[in-house]
Design an enzyme around this catalytic site. Structure first.
Site, mmCIF file in Angstrom:
data_model
loop_
_atom_site.group_PDB
_atom_site.id
_atom_site.type_symbol
_atom_site.label_atom_id
_atom_site.label_comp_id
_atom_site.label_asym_id
_atom_site.label_seq_id
_atom_site.Cartn_x
_atom_site.Cartn_y
_atom_site.Cartn_z
ATOM 1 N N LYS A 179 0.842 -1.206 0.000
ATOM 2 C CA LYS A 179 0.000 0.000 0.000
ATOM 3 C C LYS A 179 0.874 1.251 0.000
ATOM 4 O O LYS A 179 0.568 2.245 -0.668
ATOM 5 C CB LYS A 179 -0.929 -0.003 1.235
ATOM 6 C CG LYS A 179 -2.033 -1.052 1.142
ATOM 7 C CD LYS A 179 -2.781 -1.265 2.462
ATOM 8 C CE LYS A 179 -3.743 -2.446 2.355
ATOM 9 N NZ LYS A 179 -4.487 -2.748 3.586
ATOM 10 N N GLN A 226 -4.047 -1.432 9.846
ATOM 11 C CA GLN A 226 -4.127 -2.760 9.232
ATOM 12 C C GLN A 226 -4.758 -3.743 10.214
ATOM 13 O O GLN A 226 -4.345 -3.853 11.370
ATOM 14 C CB GLN A 226 -2.719 -3.223 8.816
ATOM 15 C CG GLN A 226 -2.684 -4.546 8.080
ATOM 16 C CD GLN A 226 -3.350 -4.511 6.701
ATOM 17 O OE1 GLN A 226 -3.470 -3.449 6.090
ATOM 18 N NE2 GLN A 226 -3.793 -5.653 6.218
ATOM 19 N N ASP A 272 -10.721 3.342 4.734
ATOM 20 C CA ASP A 272 -11.212 1.963 4.608
ATOM 21 C C ASP A 272 -12.738 1.933 4.523
ATOM 22 O O ASP A 272 -13.317 0.956 4.054
ATOM 23 C CB ASP A 272 -10.822 1.148 5.851
ATOM 24 C CG ASP A 272 -9.480 0.439 5.735
ATOM 25 O OD1 ASP A 272 -9.187 -0.079 4.639
ATOM 26 O OD2 ASP A 272 -8.758 0.393 6.741
HETATM 27 N N1 GUN Z 1 -6.927 -6.417 6.556
HETATM 28 C C1 GUN Z 1 -7.343 -7.142 5.511
HETATM 29 N N2 GUN Z 1 -7.951 -6.347 4.598
HETATM 30 C C2 GUN Z 1 -7.909 -5.099 5.102
HETATM 31 C C3 GUN Z 1 -8.361 -3.841 4.621
HETATM 32 O O1 GUN Z 1 -8.951 -3.727 3.552
HETATM 33 N N3 GUN Z 1 -8.110 -2.779 5.437
HETATM 34 C C4 GUN Z 1 -7.494 -2.890 6.619
HETATM 35 N N4 GUN Z 1 -7.325 -1.791 7.348
HETATM 36 N N5 GUN Z 1 -7.049 -4.056 7.104
HETATM 37 C C5 GUN Z 1 -7.257 -5.143 6.333
#
Ligand code: GUN
Length: 297
Positions: A52, A96, A119
């Site tokens: 990311k 995350q 998110d």
């Molecule tokens: N863990 C797995 N997928 C995601 C996501 O899309 N966002 C976040 N913050 N954590 C994750």
């Protein structure tokens, strides 16, 4: 012929489209900034976060990398979120998931300023999405909507089956597909671990979204001829290679492609779209917070 839906190509289009918006924001002195917060030593989570950040740097979004010892008290994460909320130079915050067991993940989601919640997981943003007035659509279902549109798959009037009911994918996906809006207007069935005769449900579907996290659980025998199949799964399974594992989806690709009209591969399908839509939400957040208007792809 079965169409293989190329997520890398569509994601690249989205990133290109964001380029102009990011230039416009930078020209106005408002370069977007995304803070990622990792409180985990899980290798997969570490990889996701670093991808990311690389994506951000590539398109001109500032990536702020925060790592917290997984054994630190929960308050350290909460305080970090408070600081990021208060920092006007931070436009998006992504913690995350999953966080360690001693951290209350609901508190984490509630604590992030909903305007910075790229998110789309804050309860206020979930509520807005369900009400048909989304601020930030969650990245994976939003990316899937874009993939379907690019592939020319009509959702209006389609029977869609979502397999999986997670907060991150299944629930928001079902909501988006049922909305009275572009990319919606489908008749949606949500299946999960307690569903009886899953195959009967998926066989009746024009669109199957496989998001259960079970390796290769959907095979060709469970699909209608010509169905569109979207595979959200990223499952590590043991393999006889250097890494000791390989990634497989929730769909048995080889048997499914014999039946499907269109299908996403793993990797190279949904994954790159999820990453692209995080950039999209970060640009949108920056525009909302600064009042600099931009056109989003
Ligand atoms: N863990 C797995 N997928 C995601 C996501 O899309 N966002 C976040 N913050 N954590 C994750």
């Amino acid at each position: 012929m079965t169409a293989i839906i190329d997520g890398d190509a569509v994601a690249s289009d989205v990133r290109d489209g964001l380029g102009d918006a990011i230039d416009a924001l930078a020209d106005a002195g408002q370069t977007p900034a995304l803070a990622t917060v990792l409180m985990s030593d899980d290798p997969a989570s570490e990889t996701y976060v670093s991808m990311k950040q690389d994506d951000c740097e590539e398109v001109g979004i500032e990536a702020i990398d925060i790592e917290i010892d997984p054994d630190a008290p929960a308050a350290e994460l909460y305080d970090t979120i408070d600081d990021l909320n208060a920092d006007d130079d931070v436009n998006g915050i992504l913690v995350q998931m999953p966080v360690p067991d001693h951290v209350d993940d609901r508190e984490v989601l509630r604590r992030i300023d909903p305007e910075k919640d790229v998110d789309g997981f804050h309860p206020e943003n979930v509520g807005r999405l369900v009400a048909g007035n989304a601020r930030y659509k969650p990245c994976t279902p939003h990316g899937i909507q874009k993939l379907l549109a690019h592939a020319g798959v009509e959702t209006e009037g389609a029977d869609a089956v979502v397999v999986g009911r997670s907060d991150i994918v299944g629930k928001p996906m079902a909501n988006l597909l049922m909305q009275k809006a572009a990319g919606g207007n489908a008749t949606v069935t949500v299946c999960h671990s307690r569903t009886e005769d899953l195959a009967a449900k998926t066989r009746g579907a024009d669109i199957v979204i496989a998001a259960a996290g079970v390796p290769e659980m959907i095979d060709g025998s469970m699909l209608a001829e010509g169905a569109t199949v979207i595979d959200v799964g990223v499952n590590r399974v043991d393999a006889d290679n250097d890494k000791g594992y390989e990634l497989v989806g929730d769909v048995d690709f080889e048997s499914a492609r014999e039946v499907a009209g269109a299908i996403t591969p793993v990797p190279g399908g949904v994954g790159p779209m999820t990453r692209a839509m995080l950039l999209y939400n970060t640009v949108k957040a920056t525009s909302r917070q600064t009042g600099v208007e931009v056109t989003l792809p």
